[in-house]
Design an enzyme around this catalytic site. Structure first.
Site, mmCIF file in Angstrom:
data_model
loop_
_atom_site.group_PDB
_atom_site.id
_atom_site.type_symbol
_atom_site.label_atom_id
_atom_site.label_comp_id
_atom_site.label_asym_id
_atom_site.label_seq_id
_atom_site.Cartn_x
_atom_site.Cartn_y
_atom_site.Cartn_z
ATOM 1 N N ASP A 34 -23.975 15.691 -0.119
ATOM 2 C CA ASP A 34 -24.382 15.069 0.069
ATOM 3 C C ASP A 34 -25.988 15.717 0.937
ATOM 4 O O ASP A 34 -26.875 14.862 1.689
ATOM 5 C CB ASP A 34 -23.822 15.537 1.612
ATOM 6 C CG ASP A 34 -21.984 15.088 1.129
ATOM 7 O OD1 ASP A 34 -22.236 13.967 -0.210
ATOM 8 O OD2 ASP A 34 -21.362 14.887 1.658
ATOM 9 N N TYR A 37 -28.559 14.135 -1.004
ATOM 10 C CA TYR A 37 -28.747 12.875 -0.322
ATOM 11 C C TYR A 37 -29.900 12.375 1.090
ATOM 12 O O TYR A 37 -30.565 11.699 1.219
ATOM 13 C CB TYR A 37 -27.566 12.367 -0.583
ATOM 14 C CG TYR A 37 -27.584 10.466 0.300
ATOM 15 C CD1 TYR A 37 -27.263 9.874 -0.628
ATOM 16 C CD2 TYR A 37 -27.554 9.881 1.338
ATOM 17 C CE1 TYR A 37 -27.429 8.362 -0.500
ATOM 18 C CE2 TYR A 37 -27.689 8.851 1.732
ATOM 19 C CZ TYR A 37 -27.727 8.132 0.640
ATOM 20 O OH TYR A 37 -27.696 6.774 1.171
ATOM 21 N N GLU A 117 -2.747 -7.211 -6.697
ATOM 22 C CA GLU A 117 -3.620 -5.557 -6.281
ATOM 23 C C GLU A 117 -2.761 -5.583 -5.116
ATOM 24 O O GLU A 117 -2.363 -5.764 -4.690
ATOM 25 C CB GLU A 117 -5.241 -6.796 -5.450
ATOM 26 C CG GLU A 117 -6.417 -7.834 -6.588
ATOM 27 C CD GLU A 117 -7.097 -8.857 -5.774
ATOM 28 O OE1 GLU A 117 -7.178 -9.084 -4.416
ATOM 29 O OE2 GLU A 117 -7.141 -9.398 -6.741
ATOM 30 N N LYS A 119 -2.645 -4.184 -1.361
ATOM 31 C CA LYS A 119 -3.075 -5.293 -0.094
ATOM 32 C C LYS A 119 -3.161 -4.490 1.060
ATOM 33 O O LYS A 119 -2.826 -3.558 2.121
ATOM 34 C CB LYS A 119 -1.693 -5.775 0.678
ATOM 35 C CG LYS A 119 -2.209 -6.573 1.847
ATOM 36 C CD LYS A 119 -0.542 -7.790 1.794
ATOM 37 C CE LYS A 119 -1.318 -8.304 3.099
ATOM 38 N NZ LYS A 119 -1.663 -8.105 4.156
ATOM 39 N N ASP A 121 -4.653 -2.174 3.594
ATOM 40 C CA ASP A 121 -4.166 -2.695 5.743
ATOM 41 C C ASP A 121 -5.276 -2.262 6.735
ATOM 42 O O ASP A 121 -6.443 -0.697 7.041
ATOM 43 C CB ASP A 121 -3.530 -1.394 5.573
ATOM 44 C CG ASP A 121 -2.775 -2.212 6.949
ATOM 45 O OD1 ASP A 121 -3.049 -2.888 7.956
ATOM 46 O OD2 ASP A 121 -1.982 -1.314 7.360
ATOM 47 N N GLU A 177 -11.885 -6.456 2.436
ATOM 48 C CA GLU A 177 -11.559 -5.530 3.287
ATOM 49 C C GLU A 177 -12.264 -4.582 3.415
ATOM 50 O O GLU A 177 -12.052 -3.441 3.270
ATOM 51 C CB GLU A 177 -9.797 -5.329 2.686
ATOM 52 C CG GLU A 177 -8.848 -5.015 3.943
ATOM 53 C CD GLU A 177 -8.284 -6.327 4.765
ATOM 54 O OE1 GLU A 177 -8.726 -7.469 4.496
ATOM 55 O OE2 GLU A 177 -7.237 -6.236 5.757
ATOM 56 N N TYR A 229 -12.700 -9.350 -2.663
ATOM 57 C CA TYR A 229 -11.473 -9.924 -3.259
ATOM 58 C C TYR A 229 -11.107 -10.691 -3.629
ATOM 59 O O TYR A 229 -10.563 -11.537 -4.209
ATOM 60 C CB TYR A 229 -9.444 -9.083 -2.514
ATOM 61 C CG TYR A 229 -9.961 -8.671 -1.496
ATOM 62 C CD1 TYR A 229 -9.672 -9.594 -0.678
ATOM 63 C CD2 TYR A 229 -9.608 -7.701 -0.591
ATOM 64 C CE1 TYR A 229 -9.890 -10.397 0.633
ATOM 65 C CE2 TYR A 229 -9.217 -8.014 0.566
ATOM 66 C CZ TYR A 229 -9.672 -9.350 1.590
ATOM 67 O OH TYR A 229 -9.585 -9.086 2.506
ATOM 68 N N LYS A 317 5.135 -7.731 0.964
ATOM 69 C CA LYS A 317 5.022 -7.031 2.274
ATOM 70 C C LYS A 317 6.176 -5.716 1.765
ATOM 71 O O LYS A 317 6.776 -5.693 1.768
ATOM 72 C CB LYS A 317 5.109 -7.425 3.723
ATOM 73 C CG LYS A 317 4.370 -7.587 3.835
ATOM 74 C CD LYS A 317 2.816 -7.716 3.926
ATOM 75 C CE LYS A 317 2.605 -7.065 5.582
ATOM 76 N NZ LYS A 317 2.841 -7.913 6.576
ATOM 77 N N CYS A 411 -1.232 25.610 33.097
ATOM 78 C CA CYS A 411 -0.874 25.695 31.606
ATOM 79 C C CYS A 411 0.524 25.755 31.458
ATOM 80 O O CYS A 411 0.634 27.294 32.025
ATOM 81 C CB CYS A 411 -2.464 26.507 30.820
ATOM 82 S SG CYS A 411 -1.975 26.578 29.093
ATOM 83 N N CYS A 429 -6.403 22.910 29.960
ATOM 84 C CA CYS A 429 -6.863 24.409 30.080
ATOM 85 C C CYS A 429 -8.075 24.808 30.678
ATOM 86 O O CYS A 429 -8.357 24.954 29.674
ATOM 87 C CB CYS A 429 -5.476 24.839 29.576
ATOM 88 S SG CYS A 429 -5.466 26.604 29.876
HETATM 89 S S1 IVH Z 1 -6.545 -12.317 -1.203
HETATM 90 C C1 IVH Z 1 -6.367 -16.166 -0.158
HETATM 91 N N1 IVH Z 1 -6.444 -9.585 -1.413
HETATM 92 O O1 IVH Z 1 -4.396 -9.872 3.506
HETATM 93 C C2 IVH Z 1 -6.572 -15.552 -0.473
HETATM 94 N N2 IVH Z 1 -6.563 -10.370 1.314
HETATM 95 O O2 IVH Z 1 -2.643 -11.333 5.283
HETATM 96 C C3 IVH Z 1 -6.681 -14.482 0.956
HETATM 97 N N3 IVH Z 1 -5.804 -8.172 1.794
HETATM 98 O O3 IVH Z 1 -6.894 -11.872 5.796
HETATM 99 C C4 IVH Z 1 -6.651 -13.465 1.167
HETATM 100 N N4 IVH Z 1 -5.962 -6.429 0.944
HETATM 101 O O4 IVH Z 1 -7.555 -8.835 5.717
HETATM 102 C C5 IVH Z 1 -6.603 -10.715 -0.590
HETATM 103 N N5 IVH Z 1 -6.393 -7.535 -2.508
HETATM 104 C C6 IVH Z 1 -5.865 -8.926 -1.151
HETATM 105 C C7 IVH Z 1 -5.778 -8.060 0.005
HETATM 106 C C8 IVH Z 1 -6.360 -8.927 1.170
HETATM 107 C C9 IVH Z 1 -5.670 -7.117 1.747
HETATM 108 C C10 IVH Z 1 -5.812 -8.584 3.612
HETATM 109 C C11 IVH Z 1 -6.306 -9.991 4.481
HETATM 110 C C12 IVH Z 1 -6.389 -11.354 4.287
HETATM 111 C C13 IVH Z 1 -5.043 -11.025 4.824
HETATM 112 C C14 IVH Z 1 -3.574 -11.879 4.468
#
Ligand code: IVH
Length: 671
Positions: A34, A37, A117, A119, A121, A177, A229, A317, A411, A429
């Site tokens: 770092d 860099y 993939e 998902k 968050d 994301e 994605y 989910k 305290c 404190c």
């Molecule tokens: S695809 C039409 N891929 O999930 C396709 N979404 O519930 C649209 N998200 O708004 C999304 N990981 O914020 C896709 N690998 C992933 C994702 C992903 C997280 C989120 C994204 C989206 C929400 C949909």
């Protein structure tokens, strides 16, 4: 330097910096530290200041953020940003697969290819590349219109400012994301609590909060990152399948999650879902499920979409990591910097495999807002944080016997005055020699990520304090065998071991030493930056505000706090006594020409010969890199017992697999 030389040098620096960004964020295998860099970065800043005409819109120096905006502009998405339908169990996954096949009129026995993939968050964003240049980006908003957050997105080093492809497509929109990985999320929250600000409830909120900053310099200090994605509108680029899209954009320099996988049929989806549900606990970022997409773009088109979500994809989910329990007590606890935190003592409850018995209530503001009282039945959640949080009170369970905990008048540890500072949510404190603060600062100093004094845990530190053997951290290095022998239940061997561990800590690396001092707002990451920039504790103690602010990611608040710390004569005396006691924080510049230079290692499975942290240090000391996931770039996978998917992947990719002993042997003999 004359202008032509400067121009060439600036061009070189730009390419180098972006290459290192990519090595770091996309390939997880940095070649330089770092600090190095930062040196290159500062050189480019200087050149561009000297010759403003050299500054270009895609220069990495544009990543530090710019003057605050009044408000965000609105942008209409060329194609709407859809959302996804949810599935919650195996049955709903099977139904999705059946629905898709029925719609496509497929034969009973045939199977479809899907891309699975994680998902992520975080916060969905759209990046726009015109002729290969990053020209803008926005939030999802209502799906049709989002907010223009270009300035903030530019600060995210994982987002390339231009695409590595020639000739570039005229237009390429990419959706992804933005998220904050768990380690910086925890650090950010710790810093916020210290600063008397409300912590973020979960990593997603921290990412959203960081992207919503009107002052992009604030965003620049948050180590946000991104996985891409989905395509948006494109001109001059066509993708046949989701898998081809991901492979292509990855080649162009956009980060794609290495855990994406093409699978066949519902059996493939289920296996992926199970694997991710398991790995969820150890990933360095939060995921809340998996997303399943029909791979073929032709089939996606045929399937089309219903009102706001495509028929060709589904989000599966994970169950939330929540449980219901009772607050048995709320106890005020004094931290290292004097902040008094209300901590809920809970009736122990299991939350997805972990027994939870404590939850921080953060501060009185939070506690009052959520109206949490002793005796309440509450929902607790493990949301990416190490310490679980109380989400809400089940007020319908109240009997009337519940009682709130008022702000303490003094305290709870030393009886000194406590204050609730304006603009701060924290109660602090003010006792200069508050024993709780001293205790916490010694525990912090000895802890694993600080000076790592093996065996010196809370129990012994409490005895040292009780016997008056230690008043501050410098006293630790004056302890003798006889001192320890005054402890209850202490033997020769144990005393020798403790002394040896204390002695051994004298040569800890500089970043650990800086972190161990417990300067407000200086977490592990900031300590590393400071060590890299100043090289010695002396230089750091002398550093002025200007010099501190010259470091990327260090803002006025942190700089001020460092100055204040070293201005305090008591703190200076402690540092000087530490140095006089033979503490010599070592500086390990990454060894160039070490045994493992340029080599990437991944450690997996249960390690018995060394900890994961040790392994990383051993590799880094020899100039190598320890990565978290296996890819084509991995040179060696060191597998302990019960190694799982990483080992499989290593075998599939033909990566050399070592046992722990083979690794140690290699360390001795050289790669
Ligand atoms: S695809 C039409 N891929 O999930 C396709 N979404 O519930 C649209 N998200 O708004 C999304 N990981 O914020 C896709 N690998 C992933 C994702 C992903 C997280 C989120 C994204 C989206 C929400 C949909």
């Amino acid at each position: 330097m004359d202008r032509t030389v400067a121009e060439a040098r600036a061009a070189f620096l730009r390419t180098e910096l972006e290459r290192h960004n990519r090595l770091y964020y996309q390939l997880d295998s940095p070649e330089i530290s770092d600090a190095e860099y930062d040196r290159l970065f500062r050189e480019l800043v200087r050149l561009e200041a000297q010759y403003p005409e050299l500054a270009r819109p895609d220069s990495p120096t544009r990543r530090v953020g710019s003057a605050p905006l009044e408000s965000f502009g609105q942008v209409e998405h060329r194609l709407p940003m859809l959302s996804l339908e949810n599935a919650f169990n195996d049955g709903e996954i099977a139904e999705f697969d059946e629905r898709v096949k029925r719609f496509l009129g497929m034969e009973g026995g045939s199977e479809l290819d899907y891309v699975c993939e994680p998902k992520m968050d975080g916060v969905a964003v759209e990046l726009v590349y015109e002729n290969g240049l990053f020209t803008g980006g926005s939030t999802r908003g209502d799906g049709v219109t989002g907010e223009d957050i270009t300035a903030n997105l530019r600060t995210i080093r994982a987002i390339p400012l231009h695409l590595a492809v020639a000739p570039p497509p005229a237009l390429c929109e990419v959706r992804g994301e933005v998220f904050l990985p768990l380690a910086p999320f925890r650090q950010l929250n710790a810093e916020r609590e210290e600063a008397g600000e409300s912590p973020f409830a979960n990593p997603r909120n921290s990412a959203a909060g960081s992207l919503r900053q009107l002052d992009s310099r604030v965003t620049a200090r948050r180590p946000l990152t991104i996985y891409c994605y989905a395509p948006g509108a494109t001109e001059g680029a066509e993708f046949e399948s989701q898998s081809a899209f991901l492979a292509t954009i990855e080649g162009w320099g956009l980060p794609v999650n290495p855990l994406v996988k093409k699978v066949t049929g519902v059996a493939g989806i289920l296996a992926y879902y199970r694997e991710m549900a398991e790995r969820r606990e150890t990933l360095p970022y939060e995921i809340d499920g998996v997303v399943v997409k029909v791979d073929s773009v032709a089939l996606q088109r045929e399937l089309g979409e219903k009102s706001r979500s495509p028929r060709w994809a589904v989000a599966v989910k994970f169950p939330p990591r929540q449980a219901v329990t009772v607050v048995e007590d709320i106890v005020p606890q004094v931290g290292r910097t004097g902040v008094v935190t209300p901590v809920a003592h809970l009736k122990p409850v299991e939350v997805s495999g972990v027994i939870v018995s404590r939850a921080t209530l953060h501060n009185w503001d939070e506690m009052e807002k959520k109206d949490i009282r002793i005796g309440d039945t509450v929902v607790v959640e493990r949301a990416g944080d190490v310490i679980p949080a109380v989400v809400r009170v089940l007020t319908e369970k109240r009997t009337g016997a519940e009682r709130p905990l008022p702000v303490p008048e003094s305290c709870p540890a030393c009886g000194s005055e406590v204050v609730r500072i304006a603009d701060e949510v924290a109660v602090r404190c003010l006792g200069l020699s508050c024993p709780a603060q001293r205790r916490e600062s010694i525990i912090h100093f000895a802890s694993r990520h600080a000076m790592d004094i093996d065996g010196l845990g809370e129990r012994y530190i409490d005895q040292l304090l009780r016997l008056g053997l230690v008043r501050n951290v410098a006293d630790l290095y004056m302890l003798t065998r006889d001192d320890f022998m005054r402890f209850e239940r202490m033997g020769d061997r144990l005393a020798e071991n403790l002394l040896a561990a204390i002695a051994e800590s004298r040569t800890r690396e500089l970043p650990r030493f800086i972190f161990a001092l417990g300067i407000r707002h200086v977490g592990e990451h900031t300590a590393k930056l400071l060590a890299g920039a100043f090289g010695s504790i002396d230089n750091l103690m002398k550093a002025g505000e200007e010099e501190l602010l010259a470091i990327r990611e260090i803002g006025p608040q942190v700089a001020q706090s460092i100055r204040t710390f070293f201005h305090n004569p008591e703190n200076r005396a402690v540092v000087e006594r530490l140095l006089a006691a033979g503490v010599t924080p070592s500086v390990t510049e990454k060894k160039v020409g070490g045994k493992f230079t340029g080599k990437t290692f991944v450690f997996t499975g249960a390690l018995t010969r060394f900890t994961r942290d040790d392994a990383r240090r051993l590799v880094e000391n020899e100039g190598g890199h320890a990565a978290g996931s296996v890819s084509k770039k991995t040179d060696y996978v060191v597998a302990g017992a019960e190694a799982g998917s990483k080992l499989e992947k290593a075998r599939a990719l033909g990566v050399t697999v070592l046992t722990e002993d083979e690794f140690l042997q290699m360390l001795e003999e050289g790669a």
